[in-house]
Design a protein around this motif. Structure first.
Motif, PDB file in Angstrom:
ATOM      1  N   PHE A 245       0.832  -1.206   0.000  1.00  0.00           N
ATOM      2  CA  PHE A 245       0.000   0.000   0.000  1.00  0.00           C
ATOM      3  C   PHE A 245       0.864   1.252   0.000  1.00  0.00           C
ATOM      4  CE2 PHE A 245      -2.219   3.227   2.677  1.00  0.00           C
ATOM      5  CZ  PHE A 245      -3.201   3.576   1.761  1.00  0.00           C
ATOM      6  N   HIS A 246       1.936   1.273   0.802  1.00  0.00           N
ATOM      7  CA  HIS A 246       2.796   2.444   0.847  1.00  0.00           C
ATOM      8  C   HIS A 246       3.625   2.575  -0.431  1.00  0.00           C
ATOM      9  CE1 HIS A 246       2.252   4.360   4.776  1.00  0.00           C
ATOM     10  NE2 HIS A 246       1.918   3.157   5.198  1.00  0.00           N
ATOM     11  N   ALA A 247       3.962   1.470  -1.077  1.00  0.00           N
ATOM     12  CA  ALA A 247       4.625   1.566  -2.379  1.00  0.00           C
ATOM     13  C   ALA A 247       3.709   2.251  -3.393  1.00  0.00           C
ATOM     14  CB  ALA A 247       5.022   0.181  -2.877  1.00  0.00           C
ATOM     15  N   TYR A 248       2.427   1.918  -3.353  1.00  0.00           N
ATOM     16  CA  TYR A 248       1.461   2.599  -4.229  1.00  0.00           C
ATOM     17  C   TYR A 248       1.378   4.084  -3.895  1.00  0.00           C
ATOM     18  CZ  TYR A 248      -3.086   4.141  -5.942  1.00  0.00           C
ATOM     19  OH  TYR A 248      -4.088   4.851  -6.539  1.00  0.00           O
ATOM     20  N   LEU A 249       1.396   4.417  -2.593  1.00  0.00           N
ATOM     21  CA  LEU A 249       1.342   5.827  -2.201  1.00  0.00           C
ATOM     22  C   LEU A 249       2.578   6.585  -2.687  1.00  0.00           C
ATOM     23  CD1 LEU A 249      -0.009   5.624   1.475  1.00  0.00           C
ATOM     24  CD2 LEU A 249      -1.288   6.074  -0.621  1.00  0.00           C
ATOM     25  N   VAL A 250       3.743   5.926  -2.637  1.00  0.00           N
ATOM     26  CA  VAL A 250       4.980   6.588  -3.061  1.00  0.00           C
ATOM     27  C   VAL A 250       4.935   6.900  -4.556  1.00  0.00           C
ATOM     28  CG1 VAL A 250       7.457   6.249  -3.402  1.00  0.00           C
ATOM     29  CG2 VAL A 250       6.428   5.700  -1.214  1.00  0.00           C
ATOM     30  N   VAL A 251       4.555   5.934  -5.374  1.00  0.00           N
ATOM     31  CA  VAL A 251       4.597   6.136  -6.829  1.00  0.00           C
ATOM     32  C   VAL A 251       3.468   7.037  -7.311  1.00  0.00           C
ATOM     33  CG1 VAL A 251       5.753   3.936  -7.231  1.00  0.00           C
ATOM     34  CG2 VAL A 251       3.260   4.043  -7.298  1.00  0.00           C
ATOM     35  N   THR A 252       2.447   7.264  -6.481  1.00  0.00           N
ATOM     36  CA  THR A 252       1.371   8.184  -6.860  1.00  0.00           C
ATOM     37  C   THR A 252       1.449   9.491  -6.091  1.00  0.00           C
ATOM     38  OG1 THR A 252      -0.101   7.120  -5.235  1.00  0.00           O
ATOM     39  CG2 THR A 252      -0.207   6.343  -7.524  1.00  0.00           C
ATOM     40  N   ASN A 253       2.474   9.650  -5.239  1.00  0.00           N
ATOM     41  CA  ASN A 253       2.703  10.893  -4.488  1.00  0.00           C
ATOM     42  C   ASN A 253       1.483  11.262  -3.650  1.00  0.00           C
ATOM     43  OD1 ASN A 253       4.013  13.096  -3.472  1.00  0.00           O
ATOM     44  ND2 ASN A 253       4.457  14.035  -5.446  1.00  0.00           N
ATOM     45  N   GLN A 254       1.092  10.335  -2.783  1.00  0.00           N
ATOM     46  CA  GLN A 254      -0.002  10.570  -1.864  1.00  0.00           C
ATOM     47  C   GLN A 254       0.434  10.170  -0.465  1.00  0.00           C
ATOM     48  OE1 GLN A 254      -4.155   9.474  -3.496  1.00  0.00           O
ATOM     49  NE2 GLN A 254      -2.805   7.976  -4.462  1.00  0.00           N
ATOM     50  N   THR A 255      -0.256  10.674   0.526  1.00  0.00           N
ATOM     51  CA  THR A 255      -0.141  10.166   1.888  1.00  0.00           C
ATOM     52  C   THR A 255      -1.393   9.341   2.182  1.00  0.00           C
ATOM     53  OG1 THR A 255      -1.225  12.098   2.877  1.00  0.00           O
ATOM     54  CG2 THR A 255       1.166  12.221   2.556  1.00  0.00           C
ATOM     55  N   THR A 256      -1.378   8.661   3.313  1.00  0.00           N
ATOM     56  CA  THR A 256      -2.555   7.870   3.678  1.00  0.00           C
ATOM     57  C   THR A 256      -3.780   8.761   3.840  1.00  0.00           C
ATOM     58  OG1 THR A 256      -1.166   6.229   4.794  1.00  0.00           O
ATOM     59  CG2 THR A 256      -3.485   6.282   5.393  1.00  0.00           C
ATOM     60  N   ILE A 257      -3.590   9.935   4.443  1.00  0.00           N
ATOM     61  CA  ILE A 257      -4.706  10.873   4.611  1.00  0.00           C
ATOM     62  C   ILE A 257      -5.192  11.356   3.249  1.00  0.00           C
ATOM     63  CG2 ILE A 257      -5.370  13.107   5.576  1.00  0.00           C
ATOM     64  CD1 ILE A 257      -3.360  12.632   7.809  1.00  0.00           C
TER      65      ILE A 257
END
Length: 327
Positions: A245-257
């Protein structure tokens, strides 16, 4: 004709007393429910502050227990089974490398402040009026609230590019320590996978009947191997989900919030027949470098933060896709 106070306008009937009573009770129940939810959230915040140091001690204990089992039981058992010396030295060196990186990144994620915004201009810091900062002010901690910053109810302060508050590190995950948090999960998953692979045959021997075990296989060693192998397998499976999930957040430039906020914006735009785009999505390569610094992915230097270049920026402002697109 002048209407008296409290009388309904012409043509409109006054609600029955029973309906008024029901409405009042519903409003009272809603207010009571809101207070109960607020109280539960406050109790959860207090619980996280109390359990935070205990969770850190538990994490260090589990890592230390598995590392102790690997270096003092699994590796000697592999040597007794006839593993060649060069192979054994290679396994020890790789194990040490993974363990050092696990502890380094975990220590940095725990000890490094996630990133606190500067004071709001006029609130005691004359240099806080940087034009790159948004002029928003947090109504809870009264500090500047740059874009992507959020107030943590556990830490009682705003955090720049806040992802979430993690009880396992007793700290917020934000602009300053997000890459250490991601690398800790990466090396921890590699370490768990390493123990699962090398200790698989020994695990099967440890759960076998005593008469089928090797003669030098002590009962205490078998217990340590089986417990360490199961702990490593469970943590590895959990990290596959969380790390993915965090790998997806990194490559899409998002945080969990921001992931939850963007998901709501995307649904709202879809209902209007529009397409929502994350304003901070700069492309996979730039998104990766926003977290791990200006380091090429295939050079793998980003996996060693003590040697790699630090991420650019101060955490107060971030490039958007509109700034990169030609006018």
């Amino acid at each position: 004709m002048k209407m008296g106070f409290g009388h309904p306008p012409p043509g409109q009937t006054q609600p029955a007393p029973g309906c008024i009573w029901v409405r009042r009770r519903v409003r009272q129940l809603l207010r009571c429910f809101t207070r109960c939810c607020s109280l539960c959230l406050d109790c959860m915040d207090i619980l996280l502050r109390v359990l935070g140091p205990l969770m850190v001690l538990l994490a260090v204990f589990l890592i230390g227990f598995v590392a102790y089992t690997f270096f003092t039981i699994i590796v000697p058992q592999l040597a007794d089974e006839g593993t060649s010396s060069p192979m054994l030295l290679g396994q020890l060196a790789l194990g040490c490398f993974i363990l050092v990186n696990i502890m380094y990144n975990y220590a940095m994620a725990v000890c490094l402040r996630a990133g606190e915004p500067p004071p709001f201009p006029g609130e005691g810091d004359a240099e806080a009026g940087d034009g790159s900062l948004s002029l928003r002010q947090c109504q809870k901690c009264l500090r500047s609230k740059p874009p992507r910053a959020h107030h943590c109810s556990v830490c009682k302060q705003c955090v720049m590019k806040m992802d979430h508050h993690c009880p396992w590190i007793n700290n917020c995950v934000g602009f300053n320590n997000y890459r250490y948090f991601c690398l800790f999960m990466l090396y921890l998953a590699l370490g768990c996978l390493y123990v699962v692979i090398l200790g698989y045959r020994l695990f099967l021997q440890s759960v076998a009947p005593i008469r089928k075990r090797p003669p030098n296989f002590r009962f205490a060693d078998a217990q340590c191997i089986s417990l360490s192998w199961l702990i490593s397998l469970c943590i590895f499976l959990a990290l596959c989900l969380l790390g993915g999930f965090h790998a997806y957040l990194v490559v899409t430039n998002q945080t969990t919030i921001e992931f939850h906020i963007n998901m709501g914006n995307r649904h709202a735009a879809k209902r209007k027949g529009e397409v929502y785009r994350n304003p901070y999505d700069l492309g996979h390569s730039r998104n990766f470098q926003e977290v791990f610094g200006p380091n090429r992915f295939l050079h793998f230097l980003w996996m060693m933060p003590y040697l790699a270049k630090r991420p650019t920026g101060s955490g107060a402002s971030f490039p958007t896709v509109s700034e990169l697109e030609p006018v």
